[in-house]
Each structure stands twice: as structure tokens, then as C-alpha cells.
Design a protein around this motif. Structure first.
Motif, PDB file in Angstrom:
ATOM      1  N   SER A  50       0.841  -1.209   0.000  1.00 53.34           N
ATOM      2  CA  SER A  50       0.000   0.000   0.000  1.00 53.34           C
ATOM      3  C   SER A  50       0.867   1.247   0.000  1.00 53.34           C
ATOM      4  O   SER A  50       0.592   2.219  -0.713  1.00 53.34           O
ATOM      5  N   LEU A  51       1.925   1.232   0.806  1.00 52.40           N
ATOM      6  CA  LEU A  51       2.854   2.361   0.862  1.00 52.40           C
ATOM      7  C   LEU A  51       3.501   2.599  -0.495  1.00 52.40           C
ATOM      8  O   LEU A  51       3.602   3.749  -0.958  1.00 52.40           O
ATOM      9  N   ALA A  52       3.928   1.513  -1.162  1.00 50.48           N
ATOM     10  CA  ALA A  52       4.607   1.647  -2.453  1.00 50.48           C
ATOM     11  C   ALA A  52       3.675   2.231  -3.504  1.00 50.48           C
ATOM     12  O   ALA A  52       4.040   3.190  -4.223  1.00 50.48           O
ATOM     13  N   ILE A  53       2.479   1.672  -3.632  1.00 47.83           N
ATOM     14  CA  ILE A  53       1.534   2.154  -4.649  1.00 47.83           C
ATOM     15  C   ILE A  53       1.065   3.568  -4.307  1.00 47.83           C
ATOM     16  O   ILE A  53       0.891   4.417  -5.185  1.00 47.83           O
ATOM     17  N   ASN A  54       0.869   3.827  -3.021  1.00 53.88           N
ATOM     18  CA  ASN A  54       0.456   5.159  -2.571  1.00 53.88           C
ATOM     19  C   ASN A  54       1.486   6.203  -3.007  1.00 53.88           C
ATOM     20  O   ASN A  54       1.118   7.301  -3.460  1.00 53.88           O
ATOM     21  N   ASN A  55       2.787   5.876  -2.870  1.00 53.10           N
ATOM     22  CA  ASN A  55       3.836   6.820  -3.290  1.00 53.10           C
ATOM     23  C   ASN A  55       3.729   7.132  -4.776  1.00 53.10           C
ATOM     24  O   ASN A  55       3.869   8.288  -5.195  1.00 53.10           O
ATOM     25  N   LEU A  56       3.491   6.097  -5.594  1.00 56.50           N
ATOM     26  CA  LEU A  56       3.390   6.310  -7.040  1.00 56.50           C
ATOM     27  C   LEU A  56       2.207   7.205  -7.396  1.00 56.50           C
ATOM     28  O   LEU A  56       2.339   8.156  -8.185  1.00 56.50           O
ATOM     29  N   VAL A  57       1.044   6.870  -6.841  1.00 54.32           N
ATOM     30  CA  VAL A  57      -0.161   7.636  -7.184  1.00 54.32           C
ATOM     31  C   VAL A  57      -0.062   9.058  -6.646  1.00 54.32           C
ATOM     32  O   VAL A  57      -0.425  10.032  -7.326  1.00 54.32           O
ATOM     33  N   GLU A  58       0.445   9.210  -5.412  1.00 58.32           N
ATOM     34  CA  GLU A  58       0.563  10.541  -4.823  1.00 58.32           C
ATOM     35  C   GLU A  58       1.543  11.400  -5.613  1.00 58.32           C
ATOM     36  O   GLU A  58       1.298  12.594  -5.841  1.00 58.32           O
ATOM     37  N   ASN A  59       2.674  10.815  -6.070  1.00 57.24           N
ATOM     38  CA  ASN A  59       3.619  11.568  -6.908  1.00 57.24           C
ATOM     39  C   ASN A  59       2.962  11.992  -8.214  1.00 57.24           C
ATOM     40  O   ASN A  59       3.185  13.102  -8.715  1.00 57.24           O
ATOM     41  N   ALA A  60       2.155  11.074  -8.814  1.00 59.45           N
ATOM     42  CA  ALA A  60       1.483  11.407 -10.073  1.00 59.45           C
ATOM     43  C   ALA A  60       0.554  12.595  -9.907  1.00 59.45           C
ATOM     44  O   ALA A  60       0.395  13.419 -10.832  1.00 59.45           O
ATOM     45  N   VAL A  61      -0.061  12.707  -8.721  1.00 58.83           N
ATOM     46  CA  VAL A  61      -0.945  13.847  -8.459  1.00 58.83           C
ATOM     47  C   VAL A  61      -0.130  15.106  -8.175  1.00 58.83           C
ATOM     48  O   VAL A  61      -0.391  16.189  -8.727  1.00 58.83           O
ATOM     49  N   LYS A  62       0.901  14.992  -7.316  1.00 58.64           N
ATOM     50  CA  LYS A  62       1.668  16.175  -6.892  1.00 58.64           C
ATOM     51  C   LYS A  62       2.440  16.807  -8.036  1.00 58.64           C
ATOM     52  O   LYS A  62       2.562  18.037  -8.117  1.00 58.64           O
TER      53      LYS A  62
END
Length: 483
Positions: free
Chosen positions: A375-387
Motif C-alpha cells: 500500500s505504501l509503495a503504490i500510494n507513493n506512485l499515485v501521490e507523486n502522479a498527483v503532486k
């Protein structure tokens, strides 16, 4: 200590033989053993052929003498045929043997030794000879052979009236064989000495390139990473040198990365503290500042503390994942539900940036994973894509699978990553746009953590990006966890 204990202790402490010595011994054995075997075979063959030749000659002499005894009626009157007896004596002396003539009554009528005349000889070979069988036999251990030849009655070729028994010693052949072997041993000793010297010299020259390579590696082990370790003497040393050069290059890169990491950690941890120090000193230098200013400064100090805490948390996450025995809490989970939970968590951030967050799934996917870490790994990817997106942009997250893996693809319409930076984005604290990263609250550890989590699951991650056109990150994870 008992003998067995002492032997084991010596085996532990005994020095290993140098490879050069082993190589010299190998060359020596390869040269000497065939030579020794060949010498022994030649000596045995020479001895055997000498014996066979002597037996053939003696057999020919016995046949001729048997015919002469038959023609001259030797058995009818031995005394009258004294000349023939003399010939037998000469033949026996020449071949170092003995000849005896036995009549039908098995009585010895003549013996070249003169000690068995008149005695009875009922040896098996004599009896068989009277039955028409000519025989011969070599006794290797006793060093002699015998030949038995029938004496036919004159003008009655099928009627045997006597037997000619001849024996001969092979001691002379044995003596010659021993002399031959002695000379062969001397020759082998000489050639062996020459081979030993040649083997030692050859081993020295053959091993020297490897020694040179070892000396260079010792220098590298002492920290001299700039040493040239190229040794092109042999194809093998060239291949080893190339592999070591590649490894050394990677070590240099790792050392450089380590130094950069330490520098970045120091800088990242120091930056919030410096900001807090500046804000605190500013407050202390003010006399009676308005409450609103105090509140503003305290809010900034709180933000810097939060930032420091996030950096420390991310560093601790990386340290835990870097452990050789990093533990995973593997459970079979529904990946679709996991993705929905991540989307729900990030959707408020996307709405704030006016970014359209889309999730697509072609099928239900279940896999063995560590839910918290993945969850942490995928969260980092999606959050970076948004930021790192543009206001009003989009982020598309796609979940798919086959019979062996499941795939998570995170595509965005953001700023993209230049080609020259794509190979380094998974390095710790590496930022393509440092100013924007700090502005968005990033620590520069998110992608490093993501890659570490994916690798812990025996998966892989790759990126496709073009500057100004967005990025696509794809992770591949086995459906069944492989320890």
C-alpha cells in the motif's frame, strides 16, 4: 588431545598449497606417469618377445634333432650314435638348457646333464607326447620353459618310439630385462628431472598473470579503487579483469552514492532544523511582537517539525527494508479492494489540485502480498502522479493480471521526466526538480521505498516518460509470493 583431534586441528591450520606448486606437480605427473608406464610396457614387451623367440628357436632345434634321431635309429643303439648325443649337448649348452631322450618304457636313455640316465620319467607331458601331442610351456615365475617333441620310428611315421624333452632357462633374459629396466629408470629419472624443471618454470609463467591480478586486487582491497586491473595475458584473465572492472565501477558508483546519501541525509535533516532555528531566533529578537506573528511563526515551526518527522519516518522505513532478513507479513488479499482504498485516500489531494483520478480494473485480482508495505509503495506512485501533475490534469491507475503476475500501471499527464534523469529517479534523495519537490513536501525517498517494496515481493518496476508529456510507472508482482 587424542590423535584424531590433533589431526583435525592440523587440517584446520595447515597452509594451503600454492597454486603454482600444484600446477608444477600436475605438469610433472602428466609428463612422468605416461613415460613410466610406457617404459614398463616396453620392458615387459621386450622380455616377452625374447622368451617367445628363444622358444621358437629351441622348438625348431628339437624338431630337427627329433628327425635326426628317427633317421639314425638313435633309440636302437645310443652308444653307436654318440655323435648325435654330442650335438644335443652342444644345443643344450647354446640355449642354456637340458635335453633328455625317453624311450617307450619311459626310461631316460640320454641326459645332457648325465644325472638322470636310466631313470624313469612318467611326467604328464611325456605321456601325452607318446599319444602324439607336441607341447611347450613357459613358467614365468621359475624362469624356464620346456618343449616335448615325439620321435617317430623310421619308416613308420605314425609310430612313436620315443620322446625328446628339452628345457631351457630364461635367467639370461631376466638379467637383460633388469639391465634394460635399470637403464630405463635412469632415463626416466633424467627426463623426470628435466620435466620437473620445465614444469616449475612453465607454472611460474602461467601463474604470473593471476598473481599480478591478485596483487592488483589487494591494492583495490586497501581502498585504491583507481588501480588498473586489466590483465590481458590470457582470455580467462581478460574476462576476469573485465568482470572485475565492471564490479569495481559499480563499487565506485555505490561508494559515490553512499557519500551522496550521507550528504543528502545530513542536508535534509539539517534544513528543517535550520529553519526552526531561524524562526526561533527571529521570535527571540523581537520585543513585543503581535500574537498573530507568533502564531504564524509557530505554525511554520510545526510544519518544519512535521517535515523532519516525515524524513525520519521514511529513513526508518528504508532501513527496515534494507535488512537482509526484512520481514514480510504475507497474506492473500484482494488487490482491487486495496487499490480502491488507496484511491479513496488520495482523491482529496487530487480534488484540491483539480486532477481527475481514474481507476480501471479489467478483472478481480487476488495475490499474496504484504498489504501495509505494498500500500505504501503504490500510494507513493499515485501521490507523486498527483503532486507532479498540472492543474486540471489527469491520473489513470490500471490494475490487470495474467496467470502468473498482476500489474499496476500509474499514468499521468504531468511534467514528465527528462531522459537523462530516468535512470536515477529511484536513488535515495534524488530529485529531478529539487525546488518543486520541497515545495510539494517530498523527501526524495518515496520512489526508493517503492522500488525496495516491489523487490521484496520479487517484483519489478519500470518507468516510461517524456518531458512535458507525463510519465507511466508500471509494477509487476507475482500472484504467489516466492520466498
Amino acid at each position: 588431545m587424542t590423535g584424531s583431534v590433533l589431526w583435525k586441528e592440523w587440517n584446520k591450520r595447515k597452509p594451503a598449497l600454492p597454486f603454482q606448486v600444484l600446477l608444477a606437480v600436475l605438469f610433472f605427473l602428466v609428463g612422468v606417469l605416461p613415460l613410466s608406464i610406457q617404459g614398463q610396457i616396453l620392458a615387459d614387451s621386450y622380455s616377452q618377445k625374447r622368451v617367445e623367440s628363444k622358444m621358437r628357436e629351441m622348438q625348431a632345434q628339437c624338431l630337427m634333432m627329433s628327425n635326426k634321431l628317427s633317421v639314425n635309429g638313435y633309440l636302437a643303439n645310443v652308444t653307436k650314435n654318440a655323435g648325435i648325443s654330442g650335438e644335443m649337448q652342444i644345443i643344450a649348452d647354446i640355449y642354456g638348457g637340458r635335453m633328455c631322450v625317453v624311450d617307450r618304457t619311459f626310461r631316460i636313455v640320454y641326459d645332457t646333464f648325465g644325472i638322470a640316465t636310466g631313470k624313469i620319467n612318467t611326467a604328464e607331458q611325456v605321456i601325452r607326447c607318446f599319444q602324439g601331442e607336441t607341447s611347450s610351456r613357459y613358467f614365468k615365475e621359475d624362469h624356464y620353459f620346456y618343449i616335448v617333441t615325439p620321435i617317430y620310428k623310421e619308416k613308420a611315421e605314425q609310430q612313436i618310439e620315443g620322446v625328446l624333452l628339452a628345457t631351457s632357462s630364461t635367467e639370461d633374459i631376466l638379467t637383460d630385462w633388469e639391465d634394460f629396466q635399470e637403464k630405463a629408470y635412469l632415463l626416466q629419472l633424467f627426463l623426470g628431472s628435466v620435466l620437473l624443471i620445465v614444469a616449475a618454470v612453465s607454472a611460474h609463467f602461467l601463474v604470473e598473470p593471476f598473481k599480478r591480478l591478485a596483487r592488483t586486487l589487494n591494492l583495490v582491497a586497501e581502498g585504491k579503487l583507481d588501480e588498473d586491473i586489466q590483465v590481458d595475458t590470457y582470455r580467462e584473465t581478460r574476462a576476469i579483469s573485465e568482470e572485475l572492472s565492471t564490479t569495481l565501477t559499480k563499487l565506485k558508483q555505490l561508494d559515490q552514492a553512499r557519500q551522496e546519501f550521507v550528504s543528502n541525509v545530513s542536508h535534509e535533516l539539517k534544513t528543517p532544523i535550520t529553519s526552526i532555528r531561524v524562526l526561533a531566533d527571529s521570535l527571540n529578537s523581537m520585543g513585543e511582537a503581535p500574537v498573530e506573528l507568533y502564531q504564524e511563526f509557530m505554525a511554520d515551526i510545526s510544519d518544519e517539525i512535521d517535515r523532519e518527522s516525515k524524513i525520519i519516518d521514511d529513513l526508518l522505513s528504508l532501513v527496515r527494508m534494507d535488512k537482509a532478513v526484512a520481514e514480510l507479513n504475507i497474506e492473500k488479499k484482494n488487490i482491487n479492494e486495496l487499490m480502491e482504498m488507496i484511491m479513496k485516500r488520495i482523491r482529496p489531494i487530487a480534488q484540491k489540485r483539480n486532477v481527475d483520478l481514474i481507476f480501471e480494473s479489467n478483472r478481480e485480482v487476488e495475490a499474496e502480498i504484504d498489504e501495509v508495505k505494498l500500500s505504501l509503495a503504490i500510494n507513493n506512485l499515485v501521490e507523486n502522479a498527483v503532486k507532479y501533475n498540472l492543474d486540471g490534469g489527469w491520473v489513470r491507475v490500471i490494475l490487470d493480471s495474467n496467470h502468473k503476475f498482476f500489474f499496476v500501471k500509474v499514468a499521468d499527464s504531468g511534467i514528465g521526466i527528462p531522459d537523462e534523469y530516468q535512470s536515477r529517479i529511484f536513488e535515495r534523495f534524488y530529485r529531478v526538480d529539487k525546488a518543486r519537490s520541497r515545495e510539494s513536501g517530498g523527501t526524495g525517498l518515496g520512489l526508493a521505498i517503492t522500488k525496495s517494496v516491489v523487490q521484496m515481493h520479487q517484483g519489478a518496476i519500470k518507468v516510461q516518460s517524456k518531458e512535458g508529456e507525463g510519465s507511466t510507472f508500471t509494477i509487476r508482482i507475482p500472484l504467489k509470493y516466492i520466498p
